[in-house]
Structure formats: C-alpha cells, structure tokens
Design a protein around this motif. Structure first.
Motif, PDB file in Angstrom:
ATOM      1  N   LEU A 342     -35.724  70.276  36.077  1.00 24.70           N
ATOM      2  CA  LEU A 342     -35.042  70.079  34.789  1.00 24.70           C
ATOM      3  C   LEU A 342     -33.951  71.121  34.587  1.00 24.70           C
ATOM      4  O   LEU A 342     -32.891  70.836  34.041  1.00 24.70           O
ATOM      5  N   LEU A 343     -34.203  72.336  35.056  1.00 24.73           N
ATOM      6  CA  LEU A 343     -33.180  73.389  34.969  1.00 24.73           C
ATOM      7  C   LEU A 343     -31.945  72.985  35.775  1.00 24.73           C
ATOM      8  O   LEU A 343     -30.804  73.091  35.285  1.00 24.73           O
ATOM      9  N   TYR A 344     -32.160  72.557  36.993  1.00 22.76           N
ATOM     10  CA  TYR A 344     -31.009  72.189  37.821  1.00 22.76           C
ATOM     11  C   TYR A 344     -30.323  70.928  37.313  1.00 22.76           C
ATOM     12  O   TYR A 344     -29.117  70.737  37.529  1.00 22.76           O
ATOM     13  N   SER A 345     -31.053  70.084  36.634  1.00 20.90           N
ATOM     14  CA  SER A 345     -30.431  68.928  35.982  1.00 20.90           C
ATOM     15  C   SER A 345     -29.486  69.392  34.882  1.00 20.90           C
ATOM     16  O   SER A 345     -28.378  68.852  34.724  1.00 20.90           O
ATOM     17  N   ALA A 346     -29.917  70.430  34.140  1.00 23.29           N
ATOM     18  CA  ALA A 346     -29.046  70.991  33.099  1.00 23.29           C
ATOM     19  C   ALA A 346     -27.810  71.617  33.726  1.00 23.29           C
ATOM     20  O   ALA A 346     -26.704  71.523  33.179  1.00 23.29           O
ATOM     21  N   LYS A 347     -27.963  72.240  34.888  1.00 25.80           N
ATOM     22  CA  LYS A 347     -26.824  72.845  35.584  1.00 25.80           C
ATOM     23  C   LYS A 347     -25.833  71.765  36.029  1.00 25.80           C
ATOM     24  O   LYS A 347     -24.612  71.903  35.856  1.00 25.80           O
ATOM     25  N   ARG A 348     -26.357  70.690  36.612  1.00 20.04           N
ATOM     26  CA  ARG A 348     -25.485  69.633  37.139  1.00 20.04           C
ATOM     27  C   ARG A 348     -24.772  68.867  36.031  1.00 20.04           C
ATOM     28  O   ARG A 348     -23.704  68.309  36.241  1.00 20.04           O
ATOM     29  N   GLN A 353     -27.119  74.112  28.280  1.00 18.16           N
ATOM     30  CA  GLN A 353     -27.881  73.064  27.600  1.00 18.16           C
ATOM     31  C   GLN A 353     -29.353  73.171  27.969  1.00 18.16           C
ATOM     32  O   GLN A 353     -29.748  73.864  28.891  1.00 18.16           O
ATOM     33  N   VAL A 354     -30.164  72.430  27.210  1.00 16.77           N
ATOM     34  CA  VAL A 354     -31.611  72.383  27.437  1.00 16.77           C
ATOM     35  C   VAL A 354     -31.975  70.982  27.918  1.00 16.77           C
ATOM     36  O   VAL A 354     -31.613  69.989  27.295  1.00 16.77           O
ATOM     37  N   LYS A 355     -32.708  70.916  29.034  1.00 13.32           N
ATOM     38  CA  LYS A 355     -33.195  69.644  29.551  1.00 13.32           C
ATOM     39  C   LYS A 355     -34.710  69.622  29.451  1.00 13.32           C
ATOM     40  O   LYS A 355     -35.397  70.579  29.856  1.00 13.32           O
ATOM     41  N   THR A 356     -35.253  68.556  28.918  1.00 13.54           N
ATOM     42  CA  THR A 356     -36.700  68.425  28.747  1.00 13.54           C
ATOM     43  C   THR A 356     -37.199  67.226  29.524  1.00 13.54           C
ATOM     44  O   THR A 356     -36.451  66.323  29.862  1.00 13.54           O
TER      45      THR A 356
END
Length: 357
Positions: A342-348, A353-356
């Motif tokens: 989820l962290l790397y999804s927020a990076k990409r 931002q926050v991804k949950t």
C-alpha cells in the motif's frame, strides 16, 4: 577512605536508656546485697543506695538536658556521663574489686560512635579520673595494690586499642558495603542504558526495527486471545535522497528527528512507533476503529507537509503512507507485506498521500 558520618541522636537516646537501666539494676543489687553486710539498715540505705542512686540519676538527667538541647558536644557529654556513673559506683563501694570493672563501661560505649577521637578522649579521661580518685580516696587506694592499679590501667588501654581496632574494621566494612552498593547501582544504570540503546534508534530516540518486530510478535499473540483492532502504518519520506544530496546528511538527519518527534506527539499512548530504517517509520495503532486511525494518519501527513524546515532553507517535505488493518489468522509477514504494498501504491500514484486496504 571516606568515613561514614553517623546521626548519633538515636544512639545517644539508647545509651541514656542503658544508663537508666544500669542505675536501676545497681540499686536492686545493692538492696539484695544488704543481706550479706553487717552495716545498719539506715546507714546502708543512705550511703550505699540513696546517695549513689541520686548522684547517678542527676548525672543522667544532665546528659538528657544536653541531648535535648542538641548541644554540639552532646556525644562527649553522654560518654562522660558513663564515666561519672562508673566512678560513682567505685566511690560508693571502693572495697569491692569487681566494681572497678565499671571503668570499662565508658570505653566500650565510646566504640558505638565509630569515632577514634571519642574513644581516645574516653580512655584518657577514664585513666586520669580513676588515678585522681585513687589518690584522694584512701579507702580506694588501700583496696588495691600498686601493681594491681597499673594492671587495671593497662587493661583499660588494651580495651581501648581493641575498641579502636574493631571500630576501624567496622568502618572499612561499611565503606566496602557502600562502595559495593554504588558499584551495583552504576552497573544497573549502565545495563539499563545499554538495554535502552539496543532497543532504540540513536538518531530519533524512537524504537528500532528489532524492537518493532518484538513488540509486533507480542501484540499478535495477545490479539489471538482478545481480538482487539490493530492497524499498521508505514511512513516513507518522499524524495528524501534529493534532500540529502542537496542539503547534506546532517540536514537530512535533522528532518528525520523533527518528523519522529511529530509522529510520537500525535499518536496515543496505546500506539507504538518505530524508525524502521533510513527514512521509513512504522506505527502500530491499537484498539481503534480504522476510521479513527485514518483521521490520525491524515492529520500527521498534513502536519508534516506544513513544516517549513529551517535546515532546508524553508523547503518542505512530504510523506507517503500505507495503512493496513490486521485480520485474524493473517500472520505477521502478510500483515507487513500488505502495508508495504500500500505504501508503494501511494508512491506510484503521486506520493504525499495515504493508501488503505
């Protein structure tokens, strides 16, 4: 060697209590001893019981007053009182050789103060006082020969040396014990410090990666029994390599410290924060619904975004965050991996931002 200074107030109180007991017992013994004398009862009671008893009581009362007034030489006064009591016994029955043993009372008592000067003072005063009394009292002088007299003085001196030796040994043992206690305390402090250093990150003061995994293992073990909510949030500073390359690693370290302080300030006492490595932080949120945790994390993200870092010449940094909630039976590795994805999804997806999930 550092000497231990004793508070002698309680000691003086105990010694005075002993003096009162000695006077009382002396009166009882003298009353019993009347059965073994030919003296008239009235004369015996006056000269051998009443007068010595009153003199002894007055000596102790004088010492009581000195102690209560907190006289600076009260210790010497109490010791002197013991000598006067002994001389009073001897003067009242100079014919009894056994009574002369009372001279050892003040010398032995002086050892309780653990002060060499008090022992020497007591010994010299005892020898001088007894010698003077022997000169002025013909009955006392005739009751003991010259050899016996000097033998007694020698025994008093030997007793004093023995008391000094015991006192010195006592002080050495006390000092050794005190030093041992200090060494143990120092070792405890060092061990505590080493334990803390092994569990915390030296730069930020947060818990380190090892502590995080230990805590997570314990937390999941408790979760299997009590089923409380747990969320893991992984924070990663955006473009932090650029910060280090532009402003230097010392500036980067200062940024990390400020962000660590902010995170620890914003989370609750039930939560656990750690620096996982480099520019990554992990927070375990415990006992909160996911909605509440998201609000806390969004608040932290906005506050980080709003900081104007002096070491970066007013520039700002942002943070990307992946948040995952633990599900029963999920396992530690899957829990961590999902938050990391989820962290790397927020990076990409643009960072900051926050991804949950």
């Amino acid at each position: 060697m550092n000497r231990v200074e004793l508070d002698t107030r309680k000691l003086n109180r105990k010694i005075l209590n002993v003096y009162w007991l000695i006077i009382f017992l002396a009166i009882i013994i003298k009353l019993i001893n009347y059965n073994f004398t030919d003296a008239p009862l009235g004369e015996y009671l006056i000269y051998f019981v009443a007068i010595p008893g009153v003199i002894g009581a007055l000596i102790v009362i004088g010492s009581e007053v000195a102690v209560r007034l907190d006289n600076p030489v009260r210790d010497f006064i109490v010791i002197t009182a013991g000598l006067l009591i002994a001389l009073n016994f001897i003067y009242s029955r100079p014919d009894l050789i056994i009574v002369k043993a009372a001279l050892f009372l003040p010398i032995l008592t002086s050892g309780a103060y653990f002060k060499k000067k008090i022992i020497i003072y007591t010994t010299v005063l005892t020898i001088v006082s007894y010698s003077i009394l022997s000169v002025i009292d013909p009955m006392l002088r005739s009751s003991i020969g010259v050899i016996e007299h000097f033998t007694l003085l020698a025994m008093l001196s030997i007793a004093a040396l023995a008391v000094i030796g015991i006192t010195e040994r006592g002080l050495e043992l006390t000092e050794h014990y005190r030093q041992s206690i200090e060494d143990q305390q120092d070792l405890l402090v060092k061990n505590t410090l080493m334990e803390k250093l092994s569990k915390t990150d030296s730069l930020t003061g947060m818990y380190n990666q090892i502590s995080f995994h230990q805590y997570l293992n314990e937390l999941l073990a408790h979760h299997s029994q009590y089923h409380f909510s747990i969320q893991m949030a992984i924070f990663d500073l955006d473009n932090f390599k650029q910060v280090n390359d532009t402003y230097g690693h010392r500036a980067g370290d200062e940024v990390l410290k400020q962000i660590a302080e902010l995170i620890q300030k914003e989370i609750t006492s039930d939560d656990f924060a750690a620096r996982y490595g480099g520019e990554e932080f992990i927070v375990l949120f415990v006992g909160k619904p996911m909605e509440r945790t998201i609000i806390l994390i969004e608040g932290i993200r906005r506050k980080i975004e709003g900081i104007s870092f002096r070491v970066l010449e007013g520039s700002r940094v942002t943070v990307s965050i992946g948040v995952n909630e633990y599900e029963t039976g999920m396992g530690k590795e899957a829990f961590f991996e999902k938050a990391d994805k989820l962290l790397y999804s927020a990076k990409r997806n643009g960072k900051n931002q926050v991804k949950t999930g």
